[in-house]
Design an enzyme around this catalytic site. Structure first.
Site, PDB file in Angstrom:
ATOM      1  N   LYS A  33       4.109  65.457  80.152  1.00  0.00           N
ATOM      2  CA  LYS A  33       3.596  64.146  80.564  1.00  0.00           C
ATOM      3  C   LYS A  33       2.266  64.262  81.306  1.00  0.00           C
ATOM      4  O   LYS A  33       1.403  63.396  81.154  1.00  0.00           O
ATOM      5  CB  LYS A  33       4.621  63.399  81.409  1.00  0.00           C
ATOM      6  CG  LYS A  33       4.989  64.035  82.731  1.00  0.00           C
ATOM      7  CD  LYS A  33       6.091  63.245  83.421  1.00  0.00           C
ATOM      8  CE  LYS A  33       6.507  63.881  84.739  1.00  0.00           C
ATOM      9  NZ  LYS A  33       5.447  63.927  85.721  1.00  0.00           N
ATOM     10  N   THR A  34       2.093  65.324  82.109  1.00  0.00           N
ATOM     11  CA  THR A  34       0.810  65.500  82.807  1.00  0.00           C
ATOM     12  C   THR A  34      -0.314  65.700  81.805  1.00  0.00           C
ATOM     13  O   THR A  34      -1.416  65.169  81.968  1.00  0.00           O
ATOM     14  CB  THR A  34       0.879  66.702  83.769  1.00  0.00           C
ATOM     15  OG1 THR A  34       1.969  66.511  84.680  1.00  0.00           O
ATOM     16  CG2 THR A  34      -0.407  66.843  84.555  1.00  0.00           C
ATOM     17  N   ASP A 227       2.398  57.664  87.282  1.00  0.00           N
ATOM     18  CA  ASP A 227       3.307  58.764  86.965  1.00  0.00           C
ATOM     19  C   ASP A 227       4.579  58.643  87.818  1.00  0.00           C
ATOM     20  O   ASP A 227       4.591  57.941  88.834  1.00  0.00           O
ATOM     21  CB  ASP A 227       2.594  60.093  87.262  1.00  0.00           C
ATOM     22  CG  ASP A 227       3.326  61.284  86.686  1.00  0.00           C
ATOM     23  OD1 ASP A 227       4.271  61.092  85.898  1.00  0.00           O
ATOM     24  OD2 ASP A 227       2.935  62.427  87.020  1.00  0.00           O
ATOM     25  N   GLU A 228       5.653  59.333  87.425  1.00  0.00           N
ATOM     26  CA  GLU A 228       6.916  59.377  88.185  1.00  0.00           C
ATOM     27  C   GLU A 228       7.403  57.966  88.549  1.00  0.00           C
ATOM     28  O   GLU A 228       7.794  57.687  89.683  1.00  0.00           O
ATOM     29  CB  GLU A 228       6.743  60.215  89.466  1.00  0.00           C
ATOM     30  CG  GLU A 228       6.246  61.627  89.237  1.00  0.00           C
ATOM     31  CD  GLU A 228       7.316  62.567  88.690  1.00  0.00           C
ATOM     32  OE1 GLU A 228       8.410  62.076  88.377  1.00  0.00           O
ATOM     33  OE2 GLU A 228       7.048  63.763  88.578  1.00  0.00           O
ATOM     34  N   GLN A 258      15.662  61.741  86.278  1.00  0.00           N
ATOM     35  CA  GLN A 258      15.101  62.476  87.409  1.00  0.00           C
ATOM     36  C   GLN A 258      14.913  61.579  88.635  1.00  0.00           C
ATOM     37  O   GLN A 258      14.089  61.858  89.497  1.00  0.00           O
ATOM     38  CB  GLN A 258      13.779  63.137  87.016  1.00  0.00           C
ATOM     39  CG  GLN A 258      13.943  64.203  85.941  1.00  0.00           C
ATOM     40  CD  GLN A 258      12.673  64.988  85.683  1.00  0.00           C
ATOM     41  OE1 GLN A 258      12.211  65.760  86.506  1.00  0.00           O
ATOM     42  NE2 GLN A 258      12.091  64.775  84.509  1.00  0.00           N
ATOM     43  N   ARG A 601      14.053  73.137  86.171  1.00  0.00           N
ATOM     44  CA  ARG A 601      12.882  73.847  86.711  1.00  0.00           C
ATOM     45  C   ARG A 601      12.727  75.206  86.038  1.00  0.00           C
ATOM     46  O   ARG A 601      11.655  75.803  86.071  1.00  0.00           O
ATOM     47  CB  ARG A 601      13.013  74.079  88.230  1.00  0.00           C
ATOM     48  CG  ARG A 601      13.171  72.856  89.133  1.00  0.00           C
ATOM     49  CD  ARG A 601      12.125  71.809  88.883  1.00  0.00           C
ATOM     50  NE  ARG A 601      12.612  70.810  87.958  1.00  0.00           N
ATOM     51  CZ  ARG A 601      11.833  69.953  87.300  1.00  0.00           C
ATOM     52  NH1 ARG A 601      10.524  69.990  87.475  1.00  0.00           N
ATOM     53  NH2 ARG A 601      12.338  69.055  86.486  1.00  0.00           N
TER      54      ARG A 601
END
Length: 718
Positions: A33-34, A227-228, A258, A601
């Site tokens: 996504k980044t 974002d997020e 998340q 992670r």
């Protein structure tokens, strides 16, 4: 255009090229996504010809913003990277431009926790309060609760009241909570300081009060990307709605799986119901995972599928096969720690650097046994979320010197006027405080006006004034890095540390200088001292990583947004992970999401461990339900727990699930509020216990306080 779209998969390409209207991207962990966000920014600039200064890109940490800024610079070649900020960082930009509307100067201070504690210290001393009345931590929480719930219009007092009137309100307060709250508002206004809550509230107030300013910002921000989005709270959502109100180009990215910050006000419904709140929403699913092996993804997909309230989806592996997900059952905590140490040594012997290995845990207290074993086995490690880099003594001192040059504020003065020693101790500081109170001036002005008094003979007051004045006269013409190096040298601060042999503190100052230089390089013309000081106050734990070849240890919350080649997730036991404080079904689903975040992670290797033993309350320790949630075929056990233990664990889990309530009960009232109970009558709330979903209420007609469930209806007395 070929460069910008090259290497993107179909979903990423669709996200990058969908530029108009309302776009929602559901982006799974490790789905790039980044990359999509930075490429979309570059696409808007390079292909559509949009000016970078007309784009707002919101991230949730300053570290993410810095990384995004660097990526976009590399893609566009333009030093102007628009507004790439956290919500709070963007609000600093708004206030630096339009703070006159709330009668604040452009040189306002952004306050962090250490600044707030310094203010609380002043209030406690003035009013004779002690930590028995309220700890600083509880006071900070109370202030935040009052600002967001009980006194949501507090900022009107800060704007409309004169400093004298606000001080009178503080001095006339009799309740401890009122004394602290109004004392804090007075201290804030006195130095033109704003904390995190104020930044968004004041910005929203400006937009509500001044249509021309609101329209100016709405027109300026032609494209907004966030974002997020699963972590957005109510105030941030309101701000976003205002900002996109003119061009109506809003692009959001998030993952419901998340969502791990509901306790901090995050509301995943904003993401899930986005298509109901905005017209003609385009939804794009990005599920291809480029981070983890298929074995890791199979386990995490199996885990998160047990949550009922989610968008049904699976992460799709794009990497080749790796090793199995290893699960280890130990008979004691010590045995668990020794097994982790053995595996780490094996990895290190095979050529894996220690810094590629991370130990994650649900709560800090878990680390004691692991640390003891690591020390004995000589495994180098570092714990994240200890003292923040920007909260360390020498860093705060250095930044206070810079703040003295720019603002000459009382908080900075108290911190560094006598560091190094200038014979400006408690007696002389008390003299200055009394003079400043009587004459309505700052402590620095008080020193300037009284420097020739008898009390300052034999001190270095004159030299300190000369130092600050000389830098204040021309700092605007110099790079911040030069100002910082010069003030640390000429003040004698670095000489003091060298004399004490504080090499680690000197190394930290060198790191600060490097970060200032990088800031200047990335911000160009915007790199003024005031701009730097406002933004550095927003830095978070992860913005300054530890260096060196060491195993990293951190909580799962700290690990959010990071990735590591090898992850050990330890203490996967009932009562630890999930936490014993988990009392509702929605809270249990959040704990499962937290486990999902922890496991995703890992890139190459994932190790899950748990140990038998006893909890603090003496109850037996069982394997976590999250281990049992995963299809056993997807885990490789070093040694399977005995069947009897698994059966006991399942019985225990089934028993505890009977007591999980269906609805998440959030508090409607804050500490200090008066409420009315249908039987007990009126009273005041002394405490809010979210773990027990209960208020502690002192009723007027009952001598001792009562714990009252959130479920019981309380009203505001008429």
């Amino acid at each position: 255009m070929i460069d910008i779209l090259e290497g993107l998969n179909d979903a990423q390409r669709e996200a990058v090229t969908s530029t108009e209207g309302f776009v929602r991207v559901i982006a799974g962990a490790g789905s790039g996504k980044t990359r999509a966000l930075s490429r979309r920014f570059a696409y808007l600039v390079n292909e559509l010809g949009i000016l970078p200064g007309n784009i707002l890109c919101v991230t949730f940490t300053n570290k993410s913003a810095n990384e995004m800024r660097q990526r976009i610079h590399n893609l566009t070649g333009d030093n102007d990277t628009g507004y790439i900020n956290t919500f709070h960082g963007f609000c600093v930009s708004v206030l630096q431009e339009d703070s006159h509307i709330v009668q604040y100067p452009k040189s306002f201070l952004v306050l962090d926790n250490s600044d707030i504690d310094a203010m609380l210290n002043i209030i406690y001393e003035e009013r004779g309060l002690t930590l028995r009345n309220m700890t600083f931590s509880n006071a900070r929480d109370m202030i935040e609760m009052r600002k967001t719930m009980k006194d949501p219009d507090y900022y009107l007092d800060m704007i409309t009241m004169s400093l004298d009137t606000l001080r009178q309100k503080y001095e006339n307060a009799t309740e401890t909570t009122d004394i602290i709250f109004y004392g804090y508002l007075y201290q804030e206004k006195k130095c033109f300081g704003l904390d995190y809550n104020d930044l968004i509230k004041f910005s929203l107030y400006i937009f509500e009060q001044d249509e021309s300013v609101r329209l100016k910002w709405q027109k300026r921000l032609e494209y907004i990307m966030i974002d997020e989005f699963q972590d957005i709270d109510e105030l941030q959502y309101k701000l976003m709605k205002v900002l996109c109100g003119y061009h109506k180009n809003l692009f959001i990215v998030g993952d419901p799986d998340q969502t791990i910050y509901t306790w901090r006000g995050a509301n995943v419904r904003y993401l899930l119901d986005f298509d109901k709140a905005f017209p003609k929403v385009k939804t794009i699913l990005m599920m291809q995972n480029y981070r983890s092996t298929p074995q890791i993804l199979a386990a995490v997909n199996s885990l998160i599928d047990k949550n009922r309230h989610r968008i049904k989806k699976d992460l799709i592996p794009m990497l080749p096969d790796g090793g199995p997900v290893v699960c280890h059952h130990a008979v004691t905590e010590e045995a668990q720690a020794h097994w982790i140490a053995e595996q780490i040594k094996t990895l290190a012997d095979s050529g894996v650097p220690f810094k590629d290995i991370t130990v994650l845990y649900r709560a800090h207290y878990i680390t004691r046994t692991v640390e003891e074993v690591f020390l004995k086995e000589e495994i180098p490690y570092t714990i994240y979320s200890g003292v923040q880099f920007f909260g360390r003594m020498e860093i705060k001192d250095a930044l206070s010197y810079l703040r003295m040059i720019a603002y000459k504020d009382d908080l900075s003065f108290v911190r560094i006027a006598n560091v190094p020693k200038r014979n400006l101790g408690e007696r002389r500081m008390k003299f200055l405080q009394d003079y400043a109170a009587q004459n309505g001036c700052s402590l620095y002005d008080a020193l300037r006006r009284t420097r020739d008094e008898e009390i300052f003979k034999g001190t270095k007051a004159v030299q300190f004034i000369s130092l600050i004045e000389s830098f204040a006269a021309d700092y605007a013409q110099l790079p911040i890095s030069e100002v910082l190096s010069a003030i640390l040298n000429e003040s004698g601060y670095e000489r003091m540390l060298r004399t004490k042999g504080s090499q680690e503190r000197l190394d930290n100052l060198a790191e600060l200088k490097q970060s200032v230089y990088e800031y200047e390089t990335s911000c160009g013309e915007e790199s003024t001292l005031e701009h730097y000081l406002a933004h550095v106050a927003l830095f978070s734990n992860s913005d300054a990583a530890e260096t060196g070849d060491k195993v990293r240890m951190m909580t799962v919350h700290t690990a959010k947004g990071l990735e590591f080649p090898y992850v050990f997730l330890c203490a996967m036991n009932e009562g630890i992970f999930p936490s014993k404080k988990t009392r509702t079904l929605p809270a249990m689903e959040e704990e499962r999401r937290l486990a999902f975040v922890a496991m995703t992670r890992a890139e190459k290797g994932l190790y899950l461990t748990e140990a038998e033993g006893r909890n603090f309350d003496g109850s037996p320790r069982y394997p976590s339900r999250f281990l049992l949630d995963i299809d056993p075929a997807l885990l490789t056990y070093t040694e399977k727990p005995r069947e009897g233990l698994i059966a006991e664990a399942r019985d225990y889990i089934a028993y505890t699930e009977r007591f999980l309530s269906e609805d998440a009960h959030t508090p409607r009232f804050a500490v200090g509020q008066r409420v009315k109970h249908s039987v007990f009558g009126t009273g005041v709330i002394l405490d809010v216990d979210t773990a027990k979903s209960a208020y502690l209420v002192q009723f007027d007609e009952i001598p001792t306080p009562r714990s009252i469930s959130f479920k019981v209806k309380l009203n505001v007395p008429v």
